[in-house]
Scaffold this motif. Structure first.
Motif, PDB file in Angstrom:
ATOM      1  N   LEU A  38       2.396   3.852   8.607  1.00  0.00           N
ATOM      2  CA  LEU A  38       3.737   2.415   8.343  1.00  0.00           C
ATOM      3  C   LEU A  38       4.776   3.016   8.835  1.00  0.00           C
ATOM      4  O   LEU A  38       5.187   2.761   9.272  1.00  0.00           O
ATOM      5  CB  LEU A  38       3.485   3.064   6.657  1.00  0.00           C
ATOM      6  CG  LEU A  38       2.517   2.618   6.019  1.00  0.00           C
ATOM      7  CD1 LEU A  38       2.448   2.774   4.054  1.00  0.00           C
ATOM      8  CD2 LEU A  38       1.801   1.323   5.966  1.00  0.00           C
ATOM      9  N   HIS A  39       4.993   4.796   8.921  1.00  0.00           N
ATOM     10  CA  HIS A  39       6.151   4.713   9.982  1.00  0.00           C
ATOM     11  C   HIS A  39       5.729   4.485  10.901  1.00  0.00           C
ATOM     12  O   HIS A  39       6.790   3.275  11.824  1.00  0.00           O
ATOM     13  CB  HIS A  39       6.817   5.517   9.631  1.00  0.00           C
ATOM     14  CG  HIS A  39       7.290   6.834   8.030  1.00  0.00           C
ATOM     15  ND1 HIS A  39       6.468   6.775   7.229  1.00  0.00           N
ATOM     16  CD2 HIS A  39       8.062   6.820   8.187  1.00  0.00           C
ATOM     17  CE1 HIS A  39       7.091   7.954   6.591  1.00  0.00           C
ATOM     18  NE2 HIS A  39       8.477   7.647   6.835  1.00  0.00           N
ATOM     19  N   THR A  40       4.944   3.950  12.152  1.00  0.00           N
ATOM     20  CA  THR A  40       4.645   3.467  13.301  1.00  0.00           C
ATOM     21  C   THR A  40       4.962   2.059  13.192  1.00  0.00           C
ATOM     22  O   THR A  40       5.343   1.396  14.056  1.00  0.00           O
ATOM     23  CB  THR A  40       3.475   3.793  13.639  1.00  0.00           C
ATOM     24  OG1 THR A  40       3.188   5.755  13.632  1.00  0.00           O
ATOM     25  CG2 THR A  40       3.388   3.040  15.302  1.00  0.00           C
ATOM     26  N   ALA A  41       4.644   1.300  11.805  1.00  0.00           N
ATOM     27  CA  ALA A  41       4.593   0.417  12.169  1.00  0.00           C
ATOM     28  C   ALA A  41       6.072  -0.366  11.966  1.00  0.00           C
ATOM     29  O   ALA A  41       6.405  -1.334  12.328  1.00  0.00           O
ATOM     30  CB  ALA A  41       4.254  -0.141  11.173  1.00  0.00           C
ATOM     31  N   ALA A  42       6.554   0.145  11.104  1.00  0.00           N
ATOM     32  CA  ALA A  42       8.072   0.724  10.763  1.00  0.00           C
ATOM     33  C   ALA A  42       9.367   0.543  12.168  1.00  0.00           C
ATOM     34  O   ALA A  42       9.709  -0.092  12.310  1.00  0.00           O
ATOM     35  CB  ALA A  42       8.984   1.203   9.094  1.00  0.00           C
TER      36      ALA A  42
ATOM     37  N   ILE B 111       0.657  -1.490   0.078  1.00  0.00           N
ATOM     38  CA  ILE B 111      -0.045  -0.156  -0.036  1.00  0.00           C
ATOM     39  C   ILE B 111       0.547   1.433  -0.008  1.00  0.00           C
ATOM     40  O   ILE B 111       0.117   2.706  -0.050  1.00  0.00           O
ATOM     41  CB  ILE B 111      -0.647  -0.060   1.063  1.00  0.00           C
ATOM     42  CG1 ILE B 111      -0.324  -0.050   2.554  1.00  0.00           C
ATOM     43  CG2 ILE B 111      -2.266  -0.812   1.263  1.00  0.00           C
ATOM     44  CD1 ILE B 111      -1.105   0.235   3.734  1.00  0.00           C
ATOM     45  N   VAL B 112       1.908   1.639  -0.371  1.00  0.00           N
ATOM     46  CA  VAL B 112       3.265   2.053   0.072  1.00  0.00           C
ATOM     47  C   VAL B 112       2.588   3.560  -1.238  1.00  0.00           C
ATOM     48  O   VAL B 112       2.033   5.354  -0.662  1.00  0.00           O
ATOM     49  CB  VAL B 112       4.284   2.259   0.152  1.00  0.00           C
ATOM     50  CG1 VAL B 112       5.812   3.263  -0.663  1.00  0.00           C
ATOM     51  CG2 VAL B 112       5.013   1.394   1.317  1.00  0.00           C
ATOM     52  N   PRO B 113       2.857   3.086  -2.219  1.00  0.00           N
ATOM     53  CA  PRO B 113       2.108   3.592  -3.464  1.00  0.00           C
ATOM     54  C   PRO B 113       0.670   4.452  -3.349  1.00  0.00           C
ATOM     55  O   PRO B 113       0.190   5.437  -3.273  1.00  0.00           O
ATOM     56  CB  PRO B 113       2.076   2.718  -4.732  1.00  0.00           C
ATOM     57  CG  PRO B 113       2.523   2.117  -4.714  1.00  0.00           C
ATOM     58  CD  PRO B 113       2.419   1.721  -3.155  1.00  0.00           C
TER      59      PRO B 113
ATOM     60  N   ALA C 132      10.859   1.235   1.168  1.00  0.00           N
ATOM     61  CA  ALA C 132       9.833   1.082   0.730  1.00  0.00           C
ATOM     62  C   ALA C 132       9.773   2.665   0.360  1.00  0.00           C
ATOM     63  O   ALA C 132       8.907   2.657  -0.089  1.00  0.00           O
ATOM     64  CB  ALA C 132       9.229   0.013   0.817  1.00  0.00           C
ATOM     65  N   LEU C 133       9.328   3.651   1.666  1.00  0.00           N
ATOM     66  CA  LEU C 133       9.333   4.550   2.038  1.00  0.00           C
ATOM     67  C   LEU C 133       9.384   5.199   1.247  1.00  0.00           C
ATOM     68  O   LEU C 133       9.255   6.555   0.859  1.00  0.00           O
ATOM     69  CB  LEU C 133       8.555   4.967   3.490  1.00  0.00           C
ATOM     70  CG  LEU C 133       7.581   3.616   4.185  1.00  0.00           C
ATOM     71  CD1 LEU C 133       7.670   4.071   5.531  1.00  0.00           C
ATOM     72  CD2 LEU C 133       6.358   4.167   4.043  1.00  0.00           C
TER      73      LEU C 133
END
Length: 415
Positions: free
Chosen positions: A389-393, A373-375, A410-411
Motif C-alpha cells: 500500500l505504501h508502494t501504491a501511494a 483494505i487499510v484496516p 489513511a495509513l
C-alpha cells in the motif's frame, strides 16, 4: 544515469555507521551519494513518498516505527536486523541466531536430537495431529500468523516427542508430520518478515522431508525459499530455487510441479524477462489444470489452489512487467472468485490491485481499493500488504495524484 549499488556497498564505513546508529537520514543521504539514485527511486524501494524521504534526510521526520525501519533495511538490501523491535544491530559474523518465531533453546534441542519419551504413538493420534494442522492452516488464512506461532511451536514439540516411541511406518509418519509443521512455522516466520527464522525452519523441514521420503515437501521447501527470495526482490535466486524444486525431487505431484514453475515465472517477471515469464506461466497453467483433475493426488498444503488463484499469480507477474491495465484485469478476475475466508491473501492481492490501478493512472479507483483494505492490512497484512500500500501511494505521488497524500494519511492512522 542511476547506478545500481555495488555488492560491497554495506561495507562502506560511513553507511554502516549510519545504519548501526539508526541515523536514517544519514543512511539515505549516504546511500544516494554512493549509488547516484534519486530520492524518488529510493522511495520506490522502501515504500516511502519522496516528500517523506526528504523530510527524513533533513531531520524533519523521525523513523520510529519498527515496520518502517524493517522496510528500509529490506528495500536497500542492508544486513538483516536482529529481532523485531529496538535499535538496529549488525548481523553476527559467526554463530547461529534465531529471530522472532525461530526455535528457542528447548525446541532446538528437541528438533536436532532424539528425545527420550514415554509418549505413546498410534495411528489415531497422528490422524488427529494431521487434522489439527489442517485446521491451523485454514485459521491462519483468516487471523494471520502472529496468534498461531506459539501454538504451532508447542504442537511441534508434541510431534517430536512422539518420535522416540514410534516404530516402522509410524516413525515415517511422525517425521513427515514434523516436516509439515516446520514448513508451516517457516511460512509464518516469512509472513512476519523474519527471514533468518524462516530459512532455519525451511532447512529443518527439508531435512525431515528427505528423511521421511516425502518428495512433495522436499520440493515445496525449496520452492518456498524461492518465494522468500522473490519477496526480497532477489529475482535470480528466486528462479534458481524454483528450478531446483523442479529437478531435485523426482516424483512430485503435478500441483507441486506447477507451483514451482509459476514461481520461476514470477522470478523472471521480477527480472523484467517477459518472454521467459509468459512461457513458464503458460507451462504452469497447463500443469495445474492437469493437477486439478485429480485433487486427491495433491498433498494437504495445496488446499488453497484454484484457477482464480492462478489468475492472481499472472496478475502479480504482469504487475512486475508494468503491464498495468492487464494486471488490473487479471487481479480483478482472480479476486472476484476468492473466498472471504482467505482474509490475509485477499488483502495482499487487493493491495497489488491498488498498485496496478495507480500505475494505470486510475488514481481515484486505486485510492478506493487501497483505503478499503487499510484496516485488514494493519491487522493481518503487516509487513507485506502494508508495504504494498505504501508502494501504491508512492506511485500515485510520482504521477502527481493528490490521492497519494490521502492514502498516506489513511495509513498513518494505523501506524
Amino acid at each position: 544515469m542511476d547506478r545500481e549499488p555495488a555488492l560491497d556497498l554495506w561495507s562502506h564505513p560511513q553507511l554502516l555507521a549510519a545504519l548501526t546508529g539508526q541515523d536514517w537520514g544519514a543512511v539515505f543521504r549516504t546511500y544516494r551519494k554512493l549509488t547516484g539514485l534519486s530520492q524518488t527511486k529510493i522511495g520506490e524501494r522502501v515504500g516511502l513518498a519522496q516528500s517523506d524521504l526528504s523530510d527524513i534526510e533533513r531531520g524533519r521526520r523521525r523513523v520510529t516505527s519498527s515496520e518502517v525501519q524493517a522496510r528500509i533495511v529490506a528495500g536497500l538490501g542492508a544486513p538483516e536486523r536482529q529481532g523485531t523491535m529496538g535499535p538496529y544491530t549488525p548481523a553476527p559474523v559467526a554463530g547461529l541466531h534465531f529471530l522472532g518465531p525461530g526455535p528457542d533453546e528447548d525446541l532446538l534441542a528437541r528438533v536436532t536430537s532424539v528425545v527420550d519419551s514415554d509418549s505413546r504413538v498410534d495411528a489415531p493420534t497422528l490422524d488427529w495431529l494431521d487434522r489439527l494442522l489442517a485446521e491451523h492452516r485454514r485459521a491462519e488464512d483468516v487471523i494471520g500468523s502472529r496468534p498461531l506461532v506459539d501454538v504451532m511451536r508447542q504442537q511441534l514439540r508434541t510431534v517430536v516427542d512422539l518420535y522416540g516411541s514410534a516404530r516402522g511406518p509410524l516413525a515415517d509418519r511422525v517425521v513427515r508430520l514434523a516436516s509439515e509443521h516446520a514448513q508451516f512455522l517457516a511460512w509464518m516466520a516469512q509472513d512476519q518478515d523474519q527471514t533468518a527464522a524462516a530459512l532455519t525452519w525451511y532447512d529443518r523441514s527439508h531435512e525431515w522431508a528427505l528423511e521421511a521420503g516425502d518428495a512433495n515437501m522436499a520440493a515445496t521447501t525449496l520452492n518456498m525459499k524461492g518465494h522468500l527470495a522473490w519477496s526480497k526482490g532477489r529475482a535470480t535466486r528466486c528462479v534458481r530455487l524454483a528450478e531446483a524444486s523442479r529437478w531435485s525431487a523426482p516424483g512430485t505431484s503435478l500441483g507441486v510441479q506447477g507451483m514451482a514453475t509459476q514461481m520461476a515465472a514470477r522470478g523472471h517477471a521480477l527480472n523484467g524477462a517477459a518472454d521467459d515469464a509468459h512461457r513458464l506461466l503458460d507451462e504452469a497453467q497447463e500443469i495445474m489444470l492437469r493437477a486439478s483433475e485429480h485433487p486427491e493426488d495433491e498433498p494437504p498444503w495445496m488446499y488453497f489452489y484454484s484457477t482464480g488463484w492462478f489468475t492472481l499469480q499472472r496478475g502479480m507477474a504482469t504487475l512486475h512487467l508494468r503491464g498495468w491495465r492487464t494486471a488490473v484485469d487479471q487481479l480483478m478476475v482472480g479476486l472476484s472468485g476468492m473466498p472471504d475466508q482467505y482474509r490475509r491473501d485477499k488483502t495482499w492481492f487487493r493491495a497489488c490491485l491498488a498498485h496496478a490501478l495507480a500505475g494505470a493512472g486510475e488514481a481515484a479507483q486505486a485510492l478506493s481499493v487501497a483505503t478499503a483494505i487499510v484496516p485488514d492490512a494493519a491487522a493481518v497484512g503487516r509487513p507485506h500488504s502494508w508495504n504494498e500500500l505504501h508502494t501504491a501511494a508512492a506511485v500515485l505521488l510520482r504521477r502527481g495524484a493528490g490521492e497519494g497524500h490521502q492514502l498516506i494519511a489513511a495509513l498513518r492512522e494505523f501506524d
